[in-house]
Design an enzyme around this catalytic site. Sequence first.
Site, short mmCIF file in Angstrom:
data_model
loop_
_atom_site.label_atom_id
_atom_site.label_comp_id
_atom_site.label_asym_id
_atom_site.label_seq_id
_atom_site.Cartn_x
_atom_site.Cartn_y
_atom_site.Cartn_z
N ASP A 142 0.81 -1.22 0.00
CA ASP A 142 0.00 0.00 0.00
C ASP A 142 0.84 1.27 0.00
OD1 ASP A 142 -2.62 0.99 -0.02
OD2 ASP A 142 -2.60 1.36 2.13
N VAL A 152 -8.52 0.22 5.89
CA VAL A 152 -8.56 0.63 7.29
C VAL A 152 -7.19 0.39 7.91
CG1 VAL A 152 -9.68 0.30 9.53
CG2 VAL A 152 -11.00 -0.07 7.43
N HIS A 154 -9.74 5.19 0.91
CA HIS A 154 -8.67 5.27 1.90
C HIS A 154 -9.12 6.16 3.05
CE1 HIS A 154 -5.06 3.49 -0.25
NE2 HIS A 154 -6.00 3.47 -1.18
N GLY A 155 -8.45 6.05 4.19
CA GLY A 155 -8.83 6.86 5.35
C GLY A 155 -10.15 6.45 5.95
N HIS A 210 -6.75 10.27 5.98
CA HIS A 210 -5.94 9.30 6.71
C HIS A 210 -5.74 9.72 8.16
CE1 HIS A 210 -4.66 8.42 2.50
NE2 HIS A 210 -4.61 7.19 2.96
#
Length: 285
Positions: A84, A234, A211-212, A183
């Site tokens: 990632d 996550v 994301h976040g 994030h």
Amino acid sequence: MALTSTGTLTDAARADGVGVAAFNVITLEHAEAVIMAAEAAALPVVLAISENAVKFRRGRLGPLAAACRVLAEEAAVPVALHLDHVESVELLRAAEGSGIGSVMFDASRLPYAQNVAATADAAAWAHERGITLEAELGEVGGKPGHPALDAHAPGARTDPAEAAAYVRATGVDALAVAVGSSHAMLDRTAALDHDLIARLRAAVDIPLVLHGSSGVPDAELRAAVAAGMTKINVGTALNIAYTGTLREHLAATPNRADPRPSLTAARESTATTITTLLRVITAKP
């Protein structure tokens, strides 16, 4: 269950109208907690290792990736391995032969034309090796080492027309989009733009990635999947459970030298958090 691929999981999730959860892991206990939770829920899952996690491991991907691969191969549910937020081409290439089936190559901080060129090169390299490539368009704030960005700031959101052009130009297999999350949020107060998610879903025919997600409430996560999000990432939520329990357990047992009871409690607390999130993300609308 055999180690599977992220693409296999996202394809199945899209066909079934549900989401698939990807959890960022830093330690072996994190990874074990993810597998424990996935097995308890009888649901597939993605184990994700970020570039920052690799930096924490002194720049070595191999040890944590190897441990995650064994856990995946021995799991009772399908498990995929993902790398990632990779900005380093060297780390991208280290994925080859590691069991990692997908990489999120993050060129989002580059100007658009440079982002397209770098991502297209990364996608071509990955596809030659049977690895799927995720990229990011727009900017999901809160990344370590980057200036703070309001998730609602002008230019932060992903534009659907630009997303369609970006996917065509790069050949990526999944797209992380900026729709209101950030994030490293410690509270779950993010409000997502579900209309934008639906327009992005209509604009591109590849899985959309959020994301976040630690800062997104359960109802918002369900609505995001219903609107068109497929892969839900996550990370911080796991760390909140892990470090919070570890801190409490160590404080309660100041004379104990053996770290295992405290690590066991932290792992179990993290698994409980993950099980809840798995059921939210994979619930049918």
